[in-house]
Design an enzyme around this catalytic site. Structure first.
Site, PDB file in Angstrom:
ATOM      1  CG  ASN A 181       5.162  -0.610  -8.102  1.00 38.96           C
ATOM      2  OD1 ASN A 181       3.956  -0.847  -8.105  1.00 38.96           O
ATOM      3  ND2 ASN A 181       5.686   0.384  -8.787  1.00 38.96           N
TER       4      ASN A 181
ATOM      5  CD  GLU B 116       1.160  -1.674  -5.521  1.00 34.52           C
ATOM      6  OE1 GLU B 116       0.178  -0.959  -5.792  1.00 34.52           O
ATOM      7  OE2 GLU B 116       2.335  -1.301  -5.685  1.00 34.52           O
TER       8      GLU B 116
ATOM      9  CG  ASP C 239       1.195  -3.811  -9.669  1.00 32.17           C
ATOM     10  OD1 ASP C 239       0.807  -3.681  -8.502  1.00 32.17           O
ATOM     11  OD2 ASP C 239       1.767  -2.902 -10.308  1.00 32.17           O
TER      12      ASP C 239
ATOM     13  CG  HIS D 131       5.057  -1.139 -13.185  1.00 32.46           C
ATOM     14  ND1 HIS D 131       5.395   0.006 -13.851  1.00 32.46           N
ATOM     15  CD2 HIS D 131       4.272  -0.756 -12.156  1.00 32.46           C
ATOM     16  CE1 HIS D 131       4.846   1.056 -13.235  1.00 32.46           C
ATOM     17  NE2 HIS D 131       4.161   0.612 -12.212  1.00 32.46           N
TER      18      HIS D 131
ATOM     19  CD  GLU E  94      -1.449  -1.510  -9.974  1.00 32.41           C
ATOM     20  OE1 GLU E  94      -1.227  -1.384 -11.200  1.00 32.41           O
ATOM     21  OE2 GLU E  94      -0.677  -1.108  -9.090  1.00 32.41           O
TER      22      GLU E  94
END
Length: 565
Positions: free
Chosen positions: A112, A141, A143, A156, A190
């Site tokens: 994250n 990472e 997202d 998130h 992600e």
């Protein structure tokens, strides 16, 4: 680098050392300095030229330099220099073999990466990517979610965390990717976007990263294996699902199978096996509903084509991976599943990580962005042990300590014990077949410790921790010195017997005794056992956020020997 003038306690210790080697003379002759280097500092390769070069560097009195000797003040400057730091200064540059396949390295990895706070209402910020890269992080990472006006966003999902634009994240990565390390960066996507916005993502990756983006396999000499960090210098790799040739053919023919490899399960991180959502998450019913549905995300061809050596596949079992997984395919799993596998099948996990990249990430129940202890997954050879870099404390201290080695380049060569195909290595058992190493740490004194939050002098003690194999991990403490922040003197000898020193981290932690059973963090320093210098050394101290507390430090004596069978 010359350190600040030491306080009386440490100065007295160094003066005692100086006098014990002067052979009764007023100054320390080069031959006596060489004797100190051999006996006191255990630098057995030092010769008379080494001693004379130290005199030239640290002695300022001309008459002493001409007579090839060192005054006490010159000796003090030497003892306070980087040459006498507990961390081996040869390890501040890249010194390891960087020509092995990527699977042979621990790789600094974040989870994250966009978050600056918790996973429910924290802020997403581009600075988080810049900070991680400046710390040597090599796996970030991202997202990715559908945004307004065909602009993919990063946040998130299904929470109140703020959103940032995907294109701005990629621009930040492009700017800072190779600021502190030339070795490859992996972008772990992600991916929750529709095909149209995935095409936008692919376009941004291509146009913003340019030649830094790896778009095709390399001609590297290790056939069948992944390329090495050397092969991939200044390259950025995309980690995502990839469409198989079979799926491409079926899609072109209009007979696309709904379960083919062209579809991506919506992020492995929603698959917390047998784990109930924590109470804090219960009001996030949309996320719970989505994760239960296991919504499929179709991978766009343009994005799929950018996945070269880091194709994400679902982990089934070690035997399935052995029979079906290719070297350029990698798996991700939550800490709970990884911990179960490490406990039940440690040797299989080690062997799996000799052939394939595996990424471990924190449990979804860690809504405050807390971290697990990364050591337990380094012990089985997992390369991409991902942590929340914004969360301070022991886990990040260990990560910082591990990755300050090898020049802080973000890649650490795994020790032979994790790479040998000749021996079954089990992280859960005592390594009785290995010759243990005896480590003696004498914590002599401290200097310039920060005062407590109340403004009062500390009641300090030092806790020395070993983090490694379960059978090696332990901690021991000195006694408490009352009301002394400036120059506490412990003179405490602490012994450890270590079975697998090449996996160990040593953590020096200074704490303030605040009650009968309570203490507060003051400062710490963590380093790999393999970077530990023997002899009389000073230990720099860092704050909770990893910043230097200079001139706060410890003065220690380090000695280690291997015990024969």
């Amino acid at each position: 680098m010359e350190r600040s003038k030491p306080l009386a306690s440490r100065r007295a210790e160094i003066q005692h050392l100086y006098r014990s080697y002067t052979s009764g003379q007023a100054t320390l002759h080069a031959c006596d300095l060489l004797r100190f280097l051999h006996k006191g500092q255990m630098e057995l390769t030092a010769d008379i030229e080494t001693a004379e070069s130290l005199i030239d560097r640290y002695e300022i009195e001309e008459t002493a330099k001409e007579s090839r000797s060192m005054t006490f003040e010159g000796f003090l400057r030497y003892m306070e220099s980087k040459d006498c730091c507990v961390f081996n200064q040869a390890h501040t540059s890249v010194y390891q073999d960087m020509s092995q396949p990527l699977t042979s390295y621990f790789i600094s990895s974040s989870h994250n990466t966009y978050l600056t706070g918790d996973q429910l209402v924290g802020k997403s910020h581009l600075d988080a990517y810049a900070r991680a890269l400046r710390k040597g992080c090599r796996c970030l990472e991202i997202d990715c979610w559908d945004g307004a006006d065909m602009e993919p966003v990063v946040y998130h999902g299904y929470t109140l965390t703020t959103k940032i634009l995907f294109k701005d994240v990629i621009a930040t990565v492009e700017q800072h990717a190779f600021e502190v390390s030339a070795y490859p960066v992996i972008l772990s996507l992600e991916n929750h976007c529709c095909k149209q916005q995935q095409n936008v993502m692919a376009d941004y990756l291509d146009s913003i990263l340019g030649d830094k983006l790896l778009k095709a396999p390399l001609d590297h000499h290790t056939t069948g294996d992944l390329p090495s960090p050397n092969d991939l210098m200044y390259k950025i790799l995309i980690k995502n699902k990839k469409i198989t040739q079979k799926a491409k053919t079926e899609e072109e023919a209009g007979t696309e199978d709904s379960a083919d490899e062209g579809e991506e399960e919506e992020e492995e991180e929603d698959e917390e096996e047998d784990e109930d959502p924590p109470p804090k998450l219960k009001f996030w019913s949309p996320r719970k509903a989505e994760s239960q549905k296991k919504k499929k995300v179709k991978v766009a061809k343009a994005l799929s084509d950018l996945v070269i050596y880091t194709r994400s596949v679902k982990f089934v079992s070690f035997s399935h991976s052995k029979d079906n997984q290719n070297s350029w395919e990698n798996t991700s799993m939550a800490e709970k599943k990884a911990r179960k596998l490490a406990k039940a099948s440690g040797p299989d996990f080690v062997q799996h990580n000799q052939r394939f990249l595996s990424r471990i990430y924190p449990a979804g129940s860690r809504t405050s962005s807390s971290n697990y202890n990364p050591q337990e997954f380094w012990n089985v050879g997992s390369q991409l042990v991902a942590l929340n870099f914004q969360s301070l404390g022991l886990s990040m201290d260990l990560n910082d300590g591990r990755f300050q080695d090898n020049g802080g380049c973000g890649y650490i060569l795994k020790p032979p014990v994790l790479m040998s195909s000749q021996r079954s290595f089990d992280r859960g058992r005592s390594q009785s077949s290995l010759k243990p190493t005896n480590l003696l740490l004498k914590v002599i004194c401290g200097s310039n410790l920060p005062i407590s939050r109340t403004g009062k002098a500390l009641d300090p003690f030092v806790r020395v921790e070993i983090h490694g194999m379960p059978s090696d991990s332990c901690r021991k403490s000195t006694r408490v010195i009352k009301n002394n922040s400036l120059g506490p003197h412990w003179d405490a000898a602490i012994n450890f017997s270590i079975g697998v020193p090449e996996l160990c981290l040593i953590r020096f932690c200074v704490r303030d005794q605040t009650g009968l059973l309570s203490s507060e963090f003051v400062g710490q320093y963590t380093l790999p056992f393999t970077s530990l210098k023997k002899g009389y050394r000073w230990v720099p101290l860092c704050s909770r956020d990893g910043c230097s507390l200079d001139p706060a430090s410890l003065f220690v004596f380090v000695y280690s020997t291997s015990i024969s069978d």
